[in-house]
Design a protein around this motif. Structure first.
Motif: not given
Lengths: 252, 252
Positions: A208-237
């Motif tokens: 899903x993503x790799x956090x190493x050496x001060x760098x976050x690499x998102x390998x599977x954006x959609x998978x991560x969104x689904x896992x986290x139940x991430x909802x843009x709306x609260x940032x993005x009115x």
DNA sequence: CGGTTCATTGAAGCTCATCAAACCCCGTGG
DNA sequence: CCACGGGGTTTGATGAGCTTCAATGAACCG
């Protein structure tokens, strides 16, 4: 989109279209820009008359300490964000603010700020809007700690930071630089540092993503969104304060 | 202290001294007072153009639902509190609002509110102050869920509710009426209802406080405060910010 | 270089969730 | 009047998810 000289202008510019004069006004707020070292608090919990800043470079966190010695990080601030805006309103700071890296910030005189808002209502509205977005993030954080497990919670934080950094041009859907240690992450997520380490490993092993050496690499954006139940709306009115002014939407 | 006809006036009156005309203005906001049944949401998460209210009687909670089906209660509102003030600012409601009892509330027209604030800056300042206190409570809630264990967290919530009710004359240091079920408490505390039950039993057996039959009796106030690491300051500041000065204007 | 900070991993144990069942109170309807 | 049902409370048993303790290695730095 216009090229912005400061992340603060970039952030506000994503809510409303900024005119040339408005850009100049924003720049003028950065007059007293200074450098601060990591680790020495900029604002102290419980102290009156604390200053406010606009963060120009580096990362900062606001946190509260408990009697038992633990701490809870309430929010992170990244370039373009306000520091201690609330403590100007309520006179006593409810949280401490600590730079996590070397930081550049502009000290803000509350009276100047009021004057700018009085003369440029659209800017005042945009800042209020940004403040209200910050509150929404605290709520989302609360929800996460209360009802999401460690994996979901961590994924959610990494996504949120990514979205915010993207807004000011410091990240993309593919990743971003992130100076947070696992200890700091733990204090934000309400977990132990050891467990954060295991969770990051799992996110990595799941592809899903790799956090190493001060760098976050998102390998599977959609998978991560689904896992986290991430909802843009609260940032993005939809640019809520001024009728008729459509904010450009955050590239999801 | 003056005798106040509404909890809303009682709350604001504890921040600033209210003049006779100001009291009348506050009363005028209660013009459209209506009764709402328990369980039917007053404000819906994610919906635009949601109304705002001042709560006159009964208890309410604001919460967020998660994809998994769980819910996190962000805050409770008691008589004298605003409902949905934030959703007026940001146009889209971030949380749903559900009455936990039969409720009396006054529908607020945003434009009326702005007019009142423009004509009575001191009232505007007091309301802003109250709103900022609400934010502080959300932060405290976050800290509790992140870093306090179930016992401390529960004690903290019971103390906070007691302090808020006392402010509007609905409680004392000895106790208060509380219509919350253990399921509702669980959703607020990020616990299971079963565990809330055990925690309440422990608080009772330790001689700290007794929650039974819709009544909270505080048997050992100081002990409870110490257990919860309860800090009045975040509820109980040194009065409002702009004493005698112009209230900052809302841009709208 | 020795010291400090951070990352990583294993093992043991505690806090809390989950499942299941019984009970109580209270209102409702046969 | 009692049977029934539903919401809330209470208790036990089991185990998952996380913390804590402990130890090691890697990276950095005065």
């Amino acid at each position: 989109m216009v090229m912005h000289s400061s992340p603060f202008a970039a952030k506000l510019g994503s809510y409303i279209d900024l005119s040339e004069p408005e850009l100049l006004v924003l720049e003028s707020l950065h007059a007293r820009r200074k450098c601060y070292p990591a680790g020495r608090d900029l604002v102290l919990q419980g102290q009156p008359e604390q200053p406010a800043y606009i963060l120009a470079e580096g990362w900062v966190c606001s946190y509260r300490l408990l009697a038992g010695g633990g701490r809870q990080i309430v929010d992170f601030q990244i370039p373009g964000d306000f520091l201690g805006l609330r403590s100007v309103l309520s006179r006593t700071a409810g949280q401490s603010v600590e730079p996590l890296t070397k930081v550049q910030a502009s000290l803000i005189n509350p009276q100047d700020l009021m004057d700018v808002f009085a003369r440029n209502p659209r800017l005042g509205a945009a800042v209020l809007w940004a403040a209200s977005r910050d509150d929404a993030m605290v709520v989302e954080h609360l929800v996460g700690i209360g009802r999401r497990n460690a994996l979901e919670r961590t994924a959610h934080l990494l996504l949120e930071l990514g979205a915010r950094l993207t807004l000011v041009g410091l990240g993309t859907k593919a990743g971003y630089d992130c100076p947070l240690s696992q200890y700091v992450l733990a204090d934000a997520l309400g977990l132990s540092a050891v467990h954060v380490n295991r969770v990051l490993r799992e996110l990595r092993e799941e592809g899903l993503c790799t956090f190493r050496n001060g760098r976050v690499d998102i390998n599977d954006f959609d998978g991560l969104v689904q896992l986290a139940d991430f909802d843009h709306d609260y940032l993005d009115h939809d640019g809520p304060l001024y009728q008729g002014v459509q904010a450009p939407r955050f590239a999801a």
